[in-house]
Write a protein that holds these residues in place. Structure first.
Motif, PDB file in Angstrom:
ATOM      1  N   TRP A 179       0.835  -1.204   0.000  1.00  0.00           N
ATOM      2  CA  TRP A 179       0.000   0.000   0.000  1.00  0.00           C
ATOM      3  C   TRP A 179       0.872   1.257   0.000  1.00  0.00           C
ATOM      4  O   TRP A 179       1.772   1.395   0.834  1.00  0.00           O
ATOM      5  N   THR A 180       0.586   2.143  -0.929  1.00  0.00           N
ATOM      6  CA  THR A 180       1.386   3.369  -1.076  1.00  0.00           C
ATOM      7  C   THR A 180       0.453   4.549  -1.307  1.00  0.00           C
ATOM      8  O   THR A 180      -0.497   4.450  -2.099  1.00  0.00           O
ATOM      9  N   GLU A 181       0.739   5.643  -0.600  1.00  0.00           N
ATOM     10  CA  GLU A 181      -0.114   6.829  -0.750  1.00  0.00           C
ATOM     11  C   GLU A 181       0.201   7.534  -2.075  1.00  0.00           C
ATOM     12  O   GLU A 181       1.371   7.730  -2.403  1.00  0.00           O
ATOM     13  N   ASP A 202      -1.065  10.840  -4.880  1.00  0.00           N
ATOM     14  CA  ASP A 202      -1.895  12.020  -5.111  1.00  0.00           C
ATOM     15  C   ASP A 202      -2.734  11.733  -6.357  1.00  0.00           C
ATOM     16  O   ASP A 202      -2.381  12.105  -7.478  1.00  0.00           O
ATOM     17  N   CYS A 244     -13.461   3.759  -2.882  1.00  0.00           N
ATOM     18  CA  CYS A 244     -12.739   3.483  -1.631  1.00  0.00           C
ATOM     19  C   CYS A 244     -13.701   3.557  -0.437  1.00  0.00           C
ATOM     20  O   CYS A 244     -13.599   2.772   0.508  1.00  0.00           O
ATOM     21  N   CYS A 301      -6.758   6.642   2.804  1.00  0.00           N
ATOM     22  CA  CYS A 301      -5.562   6.660   3.648  1.00  0.00           C
ATOM     23  C   CYS A 301      -5.956   6.275   5.078  1.00  0.00           C
ATOM     24  O   CYS A 301      -7.094   6.531   5.500  1.00  0.00           O
ATOM     25  N   ASP A 302      -4.985   5.685   5.786  1.00  0.00           N
ATOM     26  CA  ASP A 302      -5.252   5.182   7.141  1.00  0.00           C
ATOM     27  C   ASP A 302      -5.979   6.206   7.998  1.00  0.00           C
ATOM     28  O   ASP A 302      -5.527   7.345   8.120  1.00  0.00           O
ATOM     29  N   LYS A 340      -8.505   7.930   7.614  1.00  0.00           N
ATOM     30  CA  LYS A 340      -9.162   9.085   6.958  1.00  0.00           C
ATOM     31  C   LYS A 340     -10.540   8.696   6.428  1.00  0.00           C
ATOM     32  O   LYS A 340     -10.759   7.565   5.985  1.00  0.00           O
ATOM     33  N   LYS A 394      -5.628  12.425  -0.659  1.00  0.00           N
ATOM     34  CA  LYS A 394      -4.845  11.362  -1.308  1.00  0.00           C
ATOM     35  C   LYS A 394      -5.559  10.024  -1.088  1.00  0.00           C
ATOM     36  O   LYS A 394      -6.499   9.940  -0.315  1.00  0.00           O
ATOM     37  N   MET A 395      -5.068   8.973  -1.736  1.00  0.00           N
ATOM     38  CA  MET A 395      -5.551   7.622  -1.436  1.00  0.00           C
ATOM     39  C   MET A 395      -4.376   6.648  -1.528  1.00  0.00           C
ATOM     40  O   MET A 395      -3.282   7.040  -1.931  1.00  0.00           O
ATOM     41  N   GLN A 396      -4.618   5.419  -1.090  1.00  0.00           N
ATOM     42  CA  GLN A 396      -3.540   4.433  -1.169  1.00  0.00           C
ATOM     43  C   GLN A 396      -3.869   3.414  -2.260  1.00  0.00           C
ATOM     44  O   GLN A 396      -5.028   3.019  -2.410  1.00  0.00           O
ATOM     45  N   ARG A 426      -2.245  -0.237  -4.439  1.00  0.00           N
ATOM     46  CA  ARG A 426      -1.191  -1.247  -4.626  1.00  0.00           C
ATOM     47  C   ARG A 426      -1.584  -2.111  -5.818  1.00  0.00           C
ATOM     48  O   ARG A 426      -2.778  -2.209  -6.159  1.00  0.00           O
TER      49      ARG A 426
END
Ligand code: HEM
Length: 542
Positions: free
Chosen positions: A202-204, A206, A354, A511-512, A514, A533-535, A537
């Motif tokens: 998982w990566t944030e 933009d 999401c 995002c965690d 949020k 932002k969002m995550q 993968r």
């Protein structure tokens, strides 16, 4: 096809080109989010000074803005004694509540909202049908756009002289939609390789920025063709121009009209806007010249590949329409109409996905059934994605780009069938966003029901209705009537192609800790939080 190197050589050396661009970049702080930052950089000023200054200006300008003889109640007043200037100021950040107040009380007639620069007569949607029949010479959306953009100061009055940017969509893009969607898909491939990371964990990201550049690439591939669409300068222009235009308009509206000539000369975003247009004209001049050279080289009878929109515009112009002086800005306005609207709708849909992950599997399943899991699916198959279409329509309902749509200016005095009089020069609008949240029209409007329209389409005789692009008096997301958005068929398919890629190739989540990011309004315009932002993968289960 246009080639970039000749393009650059025609306008001069790369360094000349970069000098022009650098001057824009230097002042416009280069990136979209930073440009947006410029717009809010006023925060850097002492807040109390700014408020006093703004109040003083608003007080002055409220005496000077045009007051039409509109016989309709005003929406959103706190009390009879609230000064009009305060109501106008409140509309900047409180437009949703003000419009909602007017809608609750006068949804079957008309009410007035007071914006800093002018009054808007908000009409019941019952008038749409009769207004739809009026010619553009009586009721014009171009005049509304130019008025909203303070056209004289944002170099946009040329939009009143010709509608070539609309004709090219109606006569070239829509009839050749399948071809252009295939082009768009090719550019999406490139954008997914270039702009979207593919992390295993998982990566944030933009996502809004990613989608802006992605949609800018895709629109440019269709508007100016490949390889010109890979020109980083052009892409940056497409993204910066709308922001500079919006900032110019918004700041100037704070000042009374008699100060506009002075303010316009000292306003930095207007200077950047001018630089954007200058550079845009230079680029388009080169593209035109390159196209003409290539056309001359083509032997007679050689079958020409289907052209991009620019080539159509060159070939189908009258008067000064093919002059770079107007074609450059026109292409930039076309980008303005298409890029931010489409990328905002796509990012809103991804955020909704999401926030409602229960839709992921049914949507993936439908995509697999329709495309067979192939990336080279036929573009006509996109219309078979009923669930995805329904999900996007529901996302539109929660995230309209504007609260009042469509907007028009009356070019003559008008009398409606029930005797309502609309004086010449009145700006009129419709409460599009309030209609989408009316419990009498939409059951449980506060609930996000992604398959609402899908279920309606399953009813006998309803299969071709309730589409994302459908327009009727309760669904005004894309406007209404002859002047409705001519780019909507392209936009809807483009968003679907983007959604398919994200759904099938990635896992997505907020995002965690949020919540789904909230949107905010400036006047009647809606924006997503630019910091959201969002995550993502890379999918592990395929
Ligand atoms: C989700 C994306 C989009 C949204 C929400 C949107 C929305 C709108 C709306 C509300 C209008 C005003 C219609 C009216 O006054 O009745 C409009 C006009 C327009 N749109 Fe779009 N649009 C989108 C995408 C696009 C795209 C992709 C293009 C170009 C390919 C485009 C080109 C235009 C043009 C040229 C106009 C002006 C039409 C005229 O002056 O008659 N739009 N759009």
């Amino acid at each position: 096809m246009l080639h970039l190197d000749p393009v650059l050589s025609v306008i001069g050396t790369n360094s000349t080109y970069e000098v022009v661009y650098d001057s824009v970049r230097l002042h416009s702080k280069h990136s979209v989010s930073e440009s947006f930052g410029t717009f809010v950089a006023f925060e850097a000023l002492e807040r109390s000074h700014l408020i006093c200054f703004a109040l003083a200006l608003v007080a002055v300008s409220s005496f000077i803005v045009p007051h039409y003889q509109i016989k309709a109640p005003t929406a959103g007043c706190w009390s009879l004694f609230e000064p009009t200037c305060l109501l106008r100021l409140r509309f900047i950040i409180n437009s949703r509540d003000i419009i909602s107040d007017g809608y609750q009380r006068f949804k079957n007639s008309a009410f007035v909202v007071k914006r800093l620069d002018s009054d808007l007569l908000v009409l019941s949607n019952k008038y749409l049908e009769e207004l739809r029949l009026l010619p553009i010479t009586k009721l014009s959306n171009a005049h509304a756009q130019v008025k909203n953009m303070l056209g004289k100061y944002t170099y946009s009055t040329f939009l009143l002289e010709s509608n070539q940017h609309v004709r090219v969509l109606q006569n070239h893009l829509i009839p050749n939609l399948k071809t252009f969607l295939s082009r768009a898909d090719e550019e999406l491939d490139y954008s997914f390789e270039t702009d979207v990371p593919r992390p295993h964990d998982w990566t944030e990201v933009d996502i809004q920025k990613i989608l802006q550049i992605m949609v800018a690439r895709v629109s440019s591939a269709v508007f100016i063709g490949n390889p010109a669409c890979r020109n980083e300068y052009w892409l940056k222009l497409c993204l910066e121009f709308p922001i500079n235009l919006f900032a110019t308009t918004f700041i100037m509206r704070l000042f009374p009209p008699f100060l506009h000539p002075v303010i316009s000369w000292i306003l930095p975003p207007r200077y950047w806007l001018r630089q954007n247009l200058k550079l845009g004209k230079q680029l388009v001049t080169s593209m035109i010249s390159d196209y003409r050279k290539q056309s001359a080289l083509k032997s007679e009878g050689e079958v020409k590949e289907k052209s991009n929109l620019l080539e159509w515009m060159i070939e189908n112009s009258s008067g000064n329409e093919a002059d770079p002086e107007t074609l450059g800005p026109r292409l930039m306005f076309l980008s303005l109409a298409s890029i931010h609207s489409t990328s905002s709708a796509a990012s809103a849909a991804l955020f909704d996905l999401c926030a409602h992950p229960e839709y992921v599997e049914p949507l993936r399943q439908e995509i697999l059934e329709v495309t067979g899991g192939s990336k080279n699916y036929c573009k006509e198959d996109l219309s078979r994605l009923w669930k995805l279409d329904s999900f996007l329509k529901e996302s539109q309902r929660f995230n309209p780009p504007i609260l009042l749509s469509p907007q028009r200016v009356a070019l003559t005095d008008l009398t409606l069938s029930d005797g309502t009089i609309i004086p010449r020069n009145t700006s009129i609008a419709f409460p599009s966003a309030a209609l989408l949240m009316d419990p009498l029209l939409v059951p449980s409007p506060e609930t996000f029901d992604g398959f609402r329209s899908y279920r309606k389409r399953l009813q006998p005789g309803e299969s071709t209705k309730h589409l994302m692009v459908s327009i009727d008096k309760n669904h005004l997301y894309f406007g209404h009537g002859k002047q409705a958005c001519p780019g909507r068929f392209f936009a809807a398919n483009e968003i679907k192609m983007i959604m398919i890629r994200f759904l099938m190739e990635f896992d997505l989540r907020l995002c965690d800790g949020k919540e789904r990011p909230k949107s905010f309004t400036v006047d009647e315009m809606c924006f997503a939080d630019p910091r959201a932002k969002m995550q993502i993968r890379k999918r592990r289960d395929i």
